[in-house]
Design a protein around this motif. Structure first.
Motif, PDB file in Angstrom:
ATOM      1  N   LEU A  83       4.626  -4.806 -10.765  1.00 16.00           N
ATOM      2  CA  LEU A  83       5.162  -5.950 -10.024  1.00 16.00           C
ATOM      3  C   LEU A  83       4.056  -6.693  -9.286  1.00 16.00           C
ATOM      4  O   LEU A  83       4.127  -7.903  -9.111  1.00 16.00           O
ATOM      5  CB  LEU A  83       6.233  -5.491  -9.044  1.00 16.00           C
ATOM      6  N   GLY A  84       3.048  -5.955  -8.816  1.00 14.48           N
ATOM      7  CA  GLY A  84       1.937  -6.591  -8.126  1.00 14.48           C
ATOM      8  C   GLY A  84       1.258  -5.661  -7.153  1.00 14.48           C
ATOM      9  O   GLY A  84       1.551  -4.465  -7.094  1.00 14.48           O
ATOM     10  N   ASP A  85       0.332  -6.242  -6.415  1.00 17.13           N
ATOM     11  CA  ASP A  85      -0.488  -5.507  -5.454  1.00 17.13           C
ATOM     12  C   ASP A  85      -0.151  -5.929  -4.036  1.00 17.13           C
ATOM     13  O   ASP A  85       0.015  -7.125  -3.768  1.00 17.13           O
ATOM     14  CB  ASP A  85      -1.976  -5.788  -5.689  1.00 17.13           C
ATOM     15  N   ILE A  86      -0.094  -4.937  -3.157  1.00 18.10           N
ATOM     16  CA  ILE A  86       0.053  -5.180  -1.728  1.00 18.10           C
ATOM     17  C   ILE A  86      -1.162  -4.568  -1.052  1.00 18.10           C
ATOM     18  O   ILE A  86      -1.499  -3.414  -1.309  1.00 18.10           O
ATOM     19  CB  ILE A  86       1.346  -4.540  -1.166  1.00 18.10           C
ATOM     20  N   LEU A  99       5.432   3.870  -6.738  1.00 20.41           N
ATOM     21  CA  LEU A  99       4.429   3.400  -5.787  1.00 20.41           C
ATOM     22  C   LEU A  99       3.118   4.076  -6.111  1.00 20.41           C
ATOM     23  O   LEU A  99       3.021   5.305  -6.109  1.00 20.41           O
ATOM     24  CB  LEU A  99       4.858   3.742  -4.353  1.00 20.41           C
ATOM     25  N   ALA A 100       2.115   3.284  -6.433  1.00 17.26           N
ATOM     26  CA  ALA A 100       0.760   3.791  -6.633  1.00 17.26           C
ATOM     27  C   ALA A 100      -0.057   3.311  -5.441  1.00 17.26           C
ATOM     28  O   ALA A 100       0.075   2.159  -5.019  1.00 17.26           O
ATOM     29  CB  ALA A 100       0.171   3.261  -7.934  1.00 17.26           C
ATOM     30  N   TRP A 101      -0.881   4.175  -4.865  1.00 10.59           N
ATOM     31  CA  TRP A 101      -1.599   3.756  -3.666  1.00 10.59           C
ATOM     32  C   TRP A 101      -3.051   4.219  -3.689  1.00 10.59           C
ATOM     33  O   TRP A 101      -3.414   5.181  -4.352  1.00 10.59           O
ATOM     34  CB  TRP A 101      -0.886   4.240  -2.412  1.00 10.59           C
ATOM     35  N   ASN A 102      -3.851   3.478  -2.930  1.00  6.50           N
ATOM     36  CA  ASN A 102      -5.270   3.771  -2.750  1.00  6.50           C
ATOM     37  C   ASN A 102      -5.614   3.617  -1.281  1.00  6.50           C
ATOM     38  O   ASN A 102      -5.046   2.777  -0.590  1.00  6.50           O
ATOM     39  CB  ASN A 102      -6.141   2.780  -3.540  1.00  6.50           C
ATOM     40  N   GLU A 140      13.080  -0.869 -12.073  1.00 11.71           N
ATOM     41  CA  GLU A 140      11.859  -0.286 -12.625  1.00 11.71           C
ATOM     42  C   GLU A 140      10.658  -1.170 -12.352  1.00 11.71           C
ATOM     43  O   GLU A 140      10.782  -2.348 -12.061  1.00 11.71           O
ATOM     44  CB  GLU A 140      12.002  -0.015 -14.110  1.00 11.71           C
ATOM     45  N   GLY A 141       9.502  -0.546 -12.437  1.00 14.16           N
ATOM     46  CA  GLY A 141       8.248  -1.239 -12.211  1.00 14.16           C
ATOM     47  C   GLY A 141       7.330  -0.404 -11.347  1.00 14.16           C
ATOM     48  O   GLY A 141       7.652   0.730 -10.981  1.00 14.16           O
ATOM     49  N   GLU A 142       6.186  -0.973 -11.053  1.00 14.37           N
ATOM     50  CA  GLU A 142       5.195  -0.293 -10.225  1.00 14.37           C
ATOM     51  C   GLU A 142       4.673  -1.264  -9.183  1.00 14.37           C
ATOM     52  O   GLU A 142       4.444  -2.437  -9.472  1.00 14.37           O
ATOM     53  CB  GLU A 142       4.037   0.211 -11.094  1.00 14.37           C
ATOM     54  N   VAL A 143       4.508  -0.758  -7.982  1.00 12.33           N
ATOM     55  CA  VAL A 143       3.886  -1.510  -6.898  1.00 12.33           C
ATOM     56  C   VAL A 143       2.608  -0.779  -6.533  1.00 12.33           C
ATOM     57  O   VAL A 143       2.626   0.427  -6.290  1.00 12.33           O
ATOM     58  CB  VAL A 143       4.821  -1.608  -5.671  1.00 12.33           C
ATOM     59  N   ASP A 144       1.504  -1.502  -6.524  1.00 17.06           N
ATOM     60  CA  ASP A 144       0.213  -0.932  -6.161  1.00 17.06           C
ATOM     61  C   ASP A 144      -0.117  -1.324  -4.733  1.00 17.06           C
ATOM     62  O   ASP A 144      -0.171  -2.510  -4.411  1.00 17.06           O
ATOM     63  CB  ASP A 144      -0.883  -1.412  -7.111  1.00 17.06           C
ATOM     64  N   LEU A 145      -0.327  -0.314  -3.889  1.00 14.87           N
ATOM     65  CA  LEU A 145      -0.617  -0.502  -2.470  1.00 14.87           C
ATOM     66  C   LEU A 145      -2.024  -0.016  -2.181  1.00 14.87           C
ATOM     67  O   LEU A 145      -2.402   1.078  -2.609  1.00 14.87           O
ATOM     68  CB  LEU A 145       0.392   0.283  -1.627  1.00 14.87           C
ATOM     69  N   THR A 146      -2.775  -0.813  -1.442  1.00 16.18           N
ATOM     70  CA  THR A 146      -4.115  -0.411  -1.025  1.00 16.18           C
ATOM     71  C   THR A 146      -4.250  -0.621   0.474  1.00 16.18           C
ATOM     72  O   THR A 146      -3.917  -1.694   0.993  1.00 16.18           O
ATOM     73  CB  THR A 146      -5.201  -1.230  -1.759  1.00 16.18           C
ATOM     74  N   PHE A 147      -4.718   0.419   1.150  1.00 12.30           N
ATOM     75  CA  PHE A 147      -5.033   0.333   2.577  1.00 12.30           C
ATOM     76  C   PHE A 147      -6.498  -0.033   2.715  1.00 12.30           C
ATOM     77  O   PHE A 147      -7.360   0.583   2.089  1.00 12.30           O
ATOM     78  CB  PHE A 147      -4.778   1.673   3.275  1.00 12.30           C
ATOM     79  N   VAL A 148      -6.784  -1.056   3.534  1.00 17.95           N
ATOM     80  CA  VAL A 148      -8.149  -1.524   3.744  1.00 17.95           C
ATOM     81  C   VAL A 148      -8.390  -1.711   5.236  1.00 17.95           C
ATOM     82  O   VAL A 148      -7.477  -1.577   6.051  1.00 17.95           O
ATOM     83  CB  VAL A 148      -8.433  -2.845   2.993  1.00 17.95           C
ATOM     84  N   ASP A 149      -9.624  -2.077   5.591  1.00 14.40           N
ATOM     85  CA  ASP A 149      -9.947  -2.414   6.974  1.00 14.40           C
ATOM     86  C   ASP A 149      -9.995  -3.936   7.117  1.00 14.40           C
ATOM     87  O   ASP A 149      -9.783  -4.669   6.147  1.00 14.40           O
ATOM     88  CB  ASP A 149     -11.253  -1.743   7.416  1.00 14.40           C
TER      89      ASP A 149
END
Length: 165
Positions: free
Chosen positions: A100-103, A5-8, A39-48
Motif C-alpha cells: 500500500l505504501g510507506d509511512i 506491517l513491515a517495519w524498520n 490485504e496488502g502491506e504497509v512499510d513503516l520506518t522509524f527515523v530521527d
C-alpha cells in the motif's frame, strides 16, 4: 494474503519494543477493517529528525523536519513524487502492487509532540501511524471538512484499541 506491517528502525533515539509493534499492528488491523481493506502491506520506518527533514525537503520542498510522511504506491505518475521499482530476478509485478505504501515517522517529533499534548508516546506514535495509513488510502486534510473526516476516523481507531487522550 492478509494485511501485514513491515517495519524498520533507522534511528537510535528510541528503542523500538515488540509491544509497540504489536500495538501498531492492532491499529493497522482496526483502521483497515474500518476502511474495508483486507490485504496488502504497509512499510513503516522509524527515523530521527535529520532523516525526516531530508525527506521532507526532497519530496515536499519543505525545509524542516515533520512528524510523519506517507508515500502511497497508488500515486499516479503526474503527482509530486514518482517512484520506480525495479523487479529482482524471480519477483512478480503483482508482489509489488500488494504494497500500500510507506509511512515514515520521526520518533524525535513524536516524543516532543506527546509531551506538548500531554499524552503517552505510544498514543502519539499510534496517532501518527493511523494518520499516515489514512494518507496511503487517499485521505487528506486540505480543508476543514476533509480534516474533520480524517480526524474522526483517526480518533475512532485509536479509541478502539484504548489509546485515548
Amino acid at each position: 494474503m492478509s494485511l501485514t506491517l513491515a517495519w524498520n528502525n533507522d534511528q537510535d533515539k528510541m528503542a523500538v519494543e515488540d509491544s509497540l509493534i504489536e500495538l501498531l499492528d492492532k491499529l493497522l488491523q482496526a483502521a483497515a477493517e474500518m476502511e474495508g481493506i483486507a490485504e496488502g502491506e504497509v512499510d513503516l520506518t522509524f527515523v530521527d529528525d535529520v532523516a525526516i527533514h531530508e525527506l521532507n525537503k526532497e519530496y515536499r520542498g519543505i525545509d524542516r523536519p515533520t512528524d510523519v510522511l506517507s508515500f502511497a504506491m497508488n500515486e499516479s505518475l503526474d503527482e509530486e513524487m514518482d517512484i520506480v521499482y525495479e523487479l529482482e530476478e524471480g519477483e512478480e509485478l503483482d508482489e509489488l502492487t500488494d504494497v500500500l505504501g510507506d509511512i515514515i515517522i520521526s520518533v524525535e517529533r513524536a516524543k516532543a509532540q506527546s509531551e506538548d499534548y500531554g499524552h503517552s508516546l505510544e498514543r502519539e506514535l499510534g496517532f501518527l501511524f493511523v494518520h499516515g495509513f489514512l494518507h496511503l488510502l487517499g485521505y487528506d486534510h486540505q480543508d476543514t471538512a476533509s480534516e474533520q473526516v480524517m480526524m474522526g476516523k483517526q480518533e475512532a481507531v485509536l479509541a478502539q484499541v484504548g489509546l485515548v487522550r
